[in-house]
Every structure is written in C-alpha cells, then in structure tokens.
Design a protein around this motif. Structure first.
Motif, PDB file in Angstrom:
ATOM      1  N   LYS A 121       0.826  -1.210   0.000  1.00  0.00           N
ATOM      2  CA  LYS A 121       0.000   0.000   0.000  1.00  0.00           C
ATOM      3  C   LYS A 121       0.862   1.263   0.000  1.00  0.00           C
ATOM      4  CE  LYS A 121      -3.864   2.114   2.545  1.00  0.00           C
ATOM      5  NZ  LYS A 121      -4.791   1.953   3.690  1.00  0.00           N
ATOM      6  N   TYR A 122       1.998   1.207   0.685  1.00  0.00           N
ATOM      7  CA  TYR A 122       2.850   2.389   0.806  1.00  0.00           C
ATOM      8  C   TYR A 122       4.134   2.250  -0.014  1.00  0.00           C
ATOM      9  CZ  TYR A 122      -0.290   4.034   4.411  1.00  0.00           C
ATOM     10  OH  TYR A 122      -1.413   4.475   5.081  1.00  0.00           O
ATOM     11  N   ARG A 123       4.067   1.512  -1.115  1.00  0.00           N
ATOM     12  CA  ARG A 123       5.207   1.426  -2.031  1.00  0.00           C
ATOM     13  C   ARG A 123       5.417   2.790  -2.686  1.00  0.00           C
ATOM     14  NH1 ARG A 123       5.731  -3.471  -6.107  1.00  0.00           N
ATOM     15  NH2 ARG A 123       7.141  -4.189  -4.463  1.00  0.00           N
ATOM     16  N   PRO A 124       6.669   3.274  -2.799  1.00  0.00           N
ATOM     17  CA  PRO A 124       6.926   4.597  -3.380  1.00  0.00           C
ATOM     18  C   PRO A 124       6.374   4.709  -4.806  1.00  0.00           C
ATOM     19  CG  PRO A 124       8.896   3.744  -2.309  1.00  0.00           C
ATOM     20  CD  PRO A 124       7.905   2.618  -2.316  1.00  0.00           C
ATOM     21  N   GLN A 125       5.780   5.860  -5.107  1.00  0.00           N
ATOM     22  CA  GLN A 125       5.220   6.106  -6.437  1.00  0.00           C
ATOM     23  C   GLN A 125       6.042   7.122  -7.230  1.00  0.00           C
ATOM     24  OE1 GLN A 125       2.582   4.326  -7.689  1.00  0.00           O
ATOM     25  NE2 GLN A 125       2.866   3.181  -5.772  1.00  0.00           N
ATOM     26  N   THR A 126       6.917   7.862  -6.563  1.00  0.00           N
ATOM     27  CA  THR A 126       7.831   8.789  -7.231  1.00  0.00           C
ATOM     28  C   THR A 126       9.207   8.638  -6.606  1.00  0.00           C
ATOM     29  OG1 THR A 126       7.454  10.632  -5.703  1.00  0.00           O
ATOM     30  CG2 THR A 126       5.936  10.435  -7.575  1.00  0.00           C
ATOM     31  N   PHE A 127      10.210   9.210  -7.265  1.00  0.00           N
ATOM     32  CA  PHE A 127      11.562   9.149  -6.705  1.00  0.00           C
ATOM     33  C   PHE A 127      11.639   9.865  -5.365  1.00  0.00           C
ATOM     34  CE2 PHE A 127      12.770   8.609 -11.300  1.00  0.00           C
ATOM     35  CZ  PHE A 127      13.291   7.328 -11.167  1.00  0.00           C
TER      36      PHE A 127
ATOM     37  N   LYS B 113       7.970   4.181 -15.377  1.00  0.00           N
ATOM     38  CA  LYS B 113       6.885   5.156 -15.547  1.00  0.00           C
ATOM     39  C   LYS B 113       7.425   6.501 -16.020  1.00  0.00           C
ATOM     40  CE  LYS B 113       5.102   4.826 -11.403  1.00  0.00           C
ATOM     41  NZ  LYS B 113       4.193   5.110 -10.260  1.00  0.00           N
ATOM     42  N   ALA B 114       8.568   6.924 -15.455  1.00  0.00           N
ATOM     43  CA  ALA B 114       9.098   8.247 -15.775  1.00  0.00           C
ATOM     44  C   ALA B 114       9.505   8.373 -17.241  1.00  0.00           C
ATOM     45  CB  ALA B 114      10.287   8.553 -14.869  1.00  0.00           C
ATOM     46  N   VAL B 115      10.075   7.312 -17.823  1.00  0.00           N
ATOM     47  CA  VAL B 115      10.513   7.397 -19.224  1.00  0.00           C
ATOM     48  C   VAL B 115       9.321   7.369 -20.181  1.00  0.00           C
ATOM     49  CG1 VAL B 115      12.753   6.359 -18.730  1.00  0.00           C
ATOM     50  CG2 VAL B 115      10.851   4.887 -19.392  1.00  0.00           C
ATOM     51  N   ASN B 116       8.167   6.934 -19.701  1.00  0.00           N
ATOM     52  CA  ASN B 116       6.982   6.856 -20.558  1.00  0.00           C
ATOM     53  C   ASN B 116       5.898   7.857 -20.173  1.00  0.00           C
ATOM     54  OD1 ASN B 116       7.565   4.554 -22.397  1.00  0.00           O
ATOM     55  ND2 ASN B 116       7.685   3.386 -20.479  1.00  0.00           N
TER      56      ASN B 116
ATOM     57  N   CYS C 170      -1.388  10.176 -15.870  1.00  0.00           N
ATOM     58  CA  CYS C 170      -1.624   9.914 -17.290  1.00  0.00           C
ATOM     59  C   CYS C 170      -1.938   8.442 -17.530  1.00  0.00           C
ATOM     60  CB  CYS C 170      -0.420  10.363 -18.117  1.00  0.00           C
ATOM     61  SG  CYS C 170       1.081   9.420 -17.784  1.00  0.00           S
ATOM     62  N   SER C 171      -2.360   8.139 -18.728  1.00  0.00           N
ATOM     63  CA  SER C 171      -2.748   6.759 -19.057  1.00  0.00           C
ATOM     64  C   SER C 171      -1.556   5.815 -18.976  1.00  0.00           C
ATOM     65  CB  SER C 171      -3.368   6.715 -20.449  1.00  0.00           C
ATOM     66  OG  SER C 171      -2.449   7.210 -21.421  1.00  0.00           O
ATOM     67  N   ALA C 172      -0.376   6.292 -19.363  1.00  0.00           N
ATOM     68  CA  ALA C 172       0.806   5.435 -19.317  1.00  0.00           C
ATOM     69  C   ALA C 172       1.148   5.064 -17.877  1.00  0.00           C
ATOM     70  CB  ALA C 172       1.989   6.148 -19.978  1.00  0.00           C
ATOM     71  N   CYS C 173       1.169   6.046 -16.977  1.00  0.00           N
ATOM     72  CA  CYS C 173       1.482   5.773 -15.568  1.00  0.00           C
ATOM     73  C   CYS C 173       0.459   4.836 -14.944  1.00  0.00           C
ATOM     74  CB  CYS C 173       1.534   7.086 -14.786  1.00  0.00           C
ATOM     75  SG  CYS C 173       2.957   8.129 -15.159  1.00  0.00           S
ATOM     76  N   LYS C 174      -0.829   5.085 -15.246  1.00  0.00           N
ATOM     77  CA  LYS C 174      -1.873   4.250 -14.649  1.00  0.00           C
ATOM     78  C   LYS C 174      -1.802   2.811 -15.138  1.00  0.00           C
ATOM     79  CE  LYS C 174      -5.246   7.911 -13.698  1.00  0.00           C
ATOM     80  NZ  LYS C 174      -6.601   8.446 -13.982  1.00  0.00           N
TER      81      LYS C 174
ATOM     82  N   GLY D  29      -0.287  -2.805 -13.982  1.00  0.00           N
ATOM     83  CA  GLY D  29       0.315  -4.016 -14.538  1.00  0.00           C
ATOM     84  C   GLY D  29      -0.298  -4.466 -15.830  1.00  0.00           C
ATOM     85  N   THR D  30      -1.025  -3.566 -16.508  1.00  0.00           N
ATOM     86  CA  THR D  30      -1.702  -3.930 -17.765  1.00  0.00           C
ATOM     87  C   THR D  30      -0.962  -3.442 -18.997  1.00  0.00           C
ATOM     88  OG1 THR D  30      -3.050  -1.911 -17.625  1.00  0.00           O
ATOM     89  CG2 THR D  30      -3.956  -3.924 -16.643  1.00  0.00           C
ATOM     90  N   CYS D  31       0.156  -2.761 -18.814  1.00  0.00           N
ATOM     91  CA  CYS D  31       0.925  -2.261 -19.965  1.00  0.00           C
ATOM     92  C   CYS D  31       1.774  -3.393 -20.521  1.00  0.00           C
ATOM     93  CB  CYS D  31       1.796  -1.081 -19.550  1.00  0.00           C
ATOM     94  SG  CYS D  31       2.749  -0.375 -20.893  1.00  0.00           S
ATOM     95  N   MET D  32       1.524  -3.738 -21.757  1.00  0.00           N
ATOM     96  CA  MET D  32       2.217  -4.871 -22.375  1.00  0.00           C
ATOM     97  C   MET D  32       3.665  -4.536 -22.731  1.00  0.00           C
ATOM     98  SD  MET D  32      -0.084  -7.124 -22.230  1.00  0.00           S
ATOM     99  CE  MET D  32       0.690  -8.407 -23.191  1.00  0.00           C
ATOM    100  N   ASP D  33       4.023  -3.259 -22.684  1.00  0.00           N
ATOM    101  CA  ASP D  33       5.379  -2.855 -23.079  1.00  0.00           C
ATOM    102  C   ASP D  33       6.324  -2.718 -21.881  1.00  0.00           C
ATOM    103  OD1 ASP D  33       4.751  -2.624 -25.848  1.00  0.00           O
ATOM    104  OD2 ASP D  33       3.684  -0.772 -25.393  1.00  0.00           O
ATOM    105  N   VAL D  34       5.806  -2.820 -20.693  1.00  0.00           N
ATOM    106  CA  VAL D  34       6.635  -2.796 -19.494  1.00  0.00           C
ATOM    107  C   VAL D  34       6.459  -4.130 -18.786  1.00  0.00           C
ATOM    108  CG1 VAL D  34       7.080  -1.681 -17.279  1.00  0.00           C
ATOM    109  CG2 VAL D  34       6.463  -0.299 -19.259  1.00  0.00           C
ATOM    110  N   LEU D  35       7.494  -4.939 -18.796  1.00  0.00           N
ATOM    111  CA  LEU D  35       7.421  -6.304 -18.282  1.00  0.00           C
ATOM    112  C   LEU D  35       8.380  -6.482 -17.109  1.00  0.00           C
ATOM    113  CD1 LEU D  35       7.389  -8.272 -21.673  1.00  0.00           C
ATOM    114  CD2 LEU D  35       5.436  -7.576 -20.290  1.00  0.00           C
TER     115      LEU D  35
END
Length: 539
Positions: free
Chosen positions: A8-14, A59-62, A75-79, A84-90
């Motif tokens: 729940k408290y995993r970092p979301q930004t640097f 997330k930051a590069v996209n 944004c849609s990319a971050c969400k 875990g639904t982005c097929m380009d980030v594995l």
C-alpha cells in the motif's frame, strides 16, 4: 480486500523513496536532461527500494507529463504501468525464468516497437539467478539494444553477475536504510493507518528491519494486527517472540557473573513465554558485537551500536569481558545458531551454549584458554585480581535472621559481641570511596545508586575493622537489596584488591553504628529473656 502495508505504501515517485537520495537525484537528473542509459543495474540488500525505483523509472521514461524527473502518476501510461496492464513494461523474475529459452524469447520480443507507450522496458529482478547460457543470450541485446528498449536489472548478489554484463550497465548501489529513516517512515505509516505506536516501538521495529524498509513495514503490519491499544516496545517483543532490551541485558549480566543457575533460570522463563531460541541467541550475538566495537573504538563505537541494549548498559557490560572472551562467545553463539537447522532440540542446544558461555573452564580448546587468560590479564590490570586464597561465596542469600539458641549452632558463627559491638573504622583515607566506585562499575544502573558515597545520606557505608568490612545499611530495604551473594562477592573482591589481602564482608541493617553502645545491652537482655540472639551471617 486488505492490502499489506508494504504494498500500500510502495513509493510512487523518486521523492517517495526513503534513504536513497544519491540514486534518486542522479536518475531524476538523467531524465530531465534526456541522457538516459540503455541498461541499469540496481544492487543492494533486500527491501531497500530497488524494484520500486525500477518501476518508477519505467513510468518516468513513458510519462506524458513528467514533473522534474518524477512521473505524474495521472496519465494513461502511468496508470497502466501501475495496474500491470501495460504490455510494453514487463517485470520478469529471474529466479523462475532463468533458462536460456526464456531469455531467447525475451530477446526475440524486444526488437518490436512498443504499442502503448514510448519505450519498451524490461525489469529483470534477481538477475543473478540466470544461468550462464541465459546471461550469454542476454549479452548481445544489452550490448546493442534498439533505441526504444530499456533494461533495468536488479540483484542482491552483485558478485554473481558476470563482468561482461556489469561493464554494459550503469550501476547504482542502494545502501541499507538507517534506523532513523525507517523509524520516521513507520511513524508516518502508523499515523496514516490510525495505529497508536510510541517511539520506542518504532525504533525496535527499525532495528529489526536491518536496513530494509519492506521488512520494517511487514513487521509493523504483523504487530499492529496482533495488538489492541497502544503498540509499545514490550508488545513488539511479545508479538515477535524476542527477549528484548532488558531481558537480553540481564542474561548477558549473568554470563558476565558466570552465574549459570541464574542464566538457565532466565532462559527457561523466556522459553516458557514462547521466545524463539534462535532470535534470543541472535540478540546475544548483536550484543557481543556491540561489546567488541566498544572495545576497539570506545568513542566512535557509540554510533555503531545495534540497539539490542541501552547505550549505558552496553558500556557497563563491555567492561566485564576481555577481548578474548568476546571472540570465544561470538564463535560459540554463531556455531550454535548454524547448527539449529540440523538440530532436533533447539532448547537443549541453546542451554548447552549458555552453560559454555558461563563456564569457559568446561572447554580446553584454544579459544577457551585464550579467553580465560585474557580475563586474568584484564583483572590484573584493573586491580580486581588478588593473588591470595579466594573468599568463598556461600550458596544461600546473606541475611540477618533470628535463630533459636536451642537449635544446633552453625560452624564458626560470628559472636554477637563482635557483630554488634561499636566499630572503629580502620580504613585508610579514601578506602571506601575507591571500593564503592570500583563496585559501581560492575553493577547495573538499578543497583549503582546504593553505592554512592558523595551524599551525607548515602544508602550504606563501609567500615573496615581488621579483616572485616561492615556494610552499614540505612534500613532493612537497603539491606535486602545489597545482601545478595553476587554483590557481596563483588564488594569483597574489590576491597581485597584495594588492601591486597582477603577481606570478609558483614552486612547489618542498623544505621546507627555509633548508637550500638547504648542499645546493645537492651538487645542482649531481650535475647537472654527470650532465649534468642540476633545472628548476622558473614560472607
């Protein structure tokens, strides 16, 4: 469904990553300037933020709206990456996908351009688990990757990663998070979750986390769910099955006193309370390590203490052991813990270890001999060793009691006239002050105050009469506290060392030594009329 606190408290930004400022600032600067590498290697112990930082970097590069190097998380990319639904980030677990065929499939898919985001990102966790063939298959694409491809490798065992891979990655070392940083984060999470936790509990959890934020949050989750009301240090000890500061310090005090009976009694109590024997010995190892640090660096070592016991207690106990004894203790404790995996009775192994710790003379190996020799050397240096017949310590507590004259007399009792007669102090100037100061150095804080000599109203005072040292206690309470075999043996040893001759110790609760002249006759008359006498046992 309930979500674990570490998730729940995993970092979301640097900026959310705790204790890794050097790493996060560098990554943010690269993102802002656009000078990104094609491959990164994150190394460090578990729970320090490697995988979380890898996901933030993906997330930051996209991100469609980056903010000073951080992803916007809106944004849609971050969400899609968070979900875990982005097929380009594995994210690939190398522990279960470590074969050459797995890496070949990855290599074949990597050449295709991303379909949802700007860059295809592969996060390979525990990369050191890959086989040699898999590493060789991965090497070519890491060396010359397509422009749309980014590799982020993470490992806890850097030495297992081939040099050919290391030379093609930018390496970032994630350090262990300090106890202060972990404790502060735990307090923040507790506040957010309406968990009533005091500072001592936070510091205990931070110490047990051993530099890993994830471990700290998991321990907080466990203790909070098992505790009603305020989460204190004692409740943390009880929940996690560990002895805690006071018990561990008391056990080490018994070892210093070579009091096997008291040590085994305390261990039996801890075992009955459900304390884990492995955790208990691990605490003793940490405490022994603290002693060795203070022996080596008395001043600088204060900042390196593990926190298993209080700073004052560690400093006092460290003086009770020689360097050779500490090395022997460390080896014995580590060997016992390593043998737990193949042992049928941890309790028996722990008890045997404790007996050996208290009685080094039971072993004749080199470590035990060196430990005993170094103990004698330090006793000679400090003046606590007297080359004379040792004073015998009686088994029963030294107490003042009333006995019937009709019963069989004890062997060589102190005559009542000798015990109660007015006493003239024959000690050299400063004798009792020096003896009390030496005694205080080997007592725990709770007992040190009874041997303070700077006050006119001191709880007790020592009066030397020939080969006897009379401890004149202020009242019965003080006598009950001081009248213990280990304390009397300590006073006798220090007094004997000071005078260079054996000194016996006598305890009395009558504070008016100077008044005994007029009271003695009344007491003797009372004893004659009732058939009793007051007898003071001597040490």
């Amino acid at each position: 469904m309930y979500q674990a606190l570490y998730r729940k408290y995993r970092p979301q930004t640097f900026d959310d990553v705790v204790g890794q400022l050097a790493v996060t600032q560098t990554l943010k600067s690269q993102l802002v300037s656009g000078k990104l590498s094609h491959a990164y290697l994150f190394t460090g112990s578990r729970g320090t933020g490697k995988t979380s930082s890898a996901k933030i970097l993906a997330k930051a590069v996209n991100c469609e709206n980056p903010q000073d190097g951080n992803p916007c998380n809106c944004c849609s990319a971050c969400k899609s990456i968070d979900a875990g639904t982005c097929m380009d980030v594995l994210e690939i677990d190398a522990a279960s996908n470590n074969g050459v065929d797995n890496v070949r499939d990855l290599r074949d898919d990597a050449v295709y351009t991303p379909s949802q985001v700007k860059m295809r990102v592969y996060i390979i966790d525990e990369v050191h688990m890959l086989s040699i063939s898999a590493f060789n298959a991965l090497l070519k694409i890491i060396e010359e990757p397509p422009e749309h491809l980014l590799f982020i490798l993470a490992t806890t065992e850097l030495h297992k990663v081939p040099a050919t891979i290391l030379s093609r990655c930018q390496r970032f070392a994630f350090r262990r998070i300090s106890q202060d940083d972990i404790a502060a984060r735990l307090q923040f999470v507790a506040y957010q979750e309406d968990i009533d936790m005091d500072d001592t509990a936070a510091r205990v959890l931070a110490r047990l986390a051993d530099g890993g934020m994830r471990d700290g949050l998991s321990l907080l989750d466990q203790c909070a769910s098992a505790t009603d009301g305020e989460l204190t240090a004692e409740r943390v000890y009880k929940c996690l099955g560990i002895a805690g500061i006071h018990r561990c310090g008391a056990l080490m005090t018994h070892i210093a006193n070579q009091d096997t009976k008291a040590a085994l009694t305390l261990m039996n109590t801890l075992y009955a309370e459900g304390k884990d024997m492995g955790a208990l010995l691990d605490e003793l190892i940490c405490l022994t390590r603290d002693f060795m640090v203070l022996k080596t660096a008395p001043k600088a070592g204060i900042s390196m203490l593990s926190g298993v016991a209080s700073e004052t207690e560690v400093q006092e106990l460290a003086q009770r052991f020689s360097s050779g004894e500490l090395v022997r203790m460390m080896n014995l404790l580590q060997n016992t813990i390593s043998g737990f995996t193949r042992s049928s009775s941890r309790r028996m192994d722990a008890e045997l270890c404790l007996i050996n710790l208290c009685q080094p003379e039971l072993n004749v190996d080199m470590d035990s001999v060196i430990a005993r020799l170094t103990r004698v050397e330090e006793q000679v240096k400090t003046g606590s060793f007297v080359q004379a017949k040792p004073v015998v310590v009686q088994e029963e507590p030294v107490v003042a009691e009333t006995v019937d004259l009709k019963s069989e007399p004890e062997v060589n009792p102190i005559p009542v006239q000798e015990a109660l007669a007015p006493v003239e102090d024959e000690a050299p100037i400063g004798f009792w002050t020096d003896v009390a100061a030496a005694v205080r150095k080997e007592l725990n804080p709770a007992l040190m105050g009874f041997f303070i000599t700077s006050s006119d109203n001191a709880p007790l005072r020592g009066i030397l009469a020939g080969d006897r040292l009379v401890l004149a206690c202020e009242n019965q309470f003080v006598m009950d506290i001081v009248n213990k075999p280990d304390i009397l043996e300590l006073v006798s040893r220090k007094a004997s060392a000071k005078l260079n001759r054996p000194v016996r110790v006598v305890v009395t609760d009558n504070t008016g030594i100077e008044e005994r002249n007029e009271k003695m006759e009344q007491l003797l008359n009372f004893g004659r009329s009732h058939g009793d006498i007051i007898k003071i046992k001597e040490h």
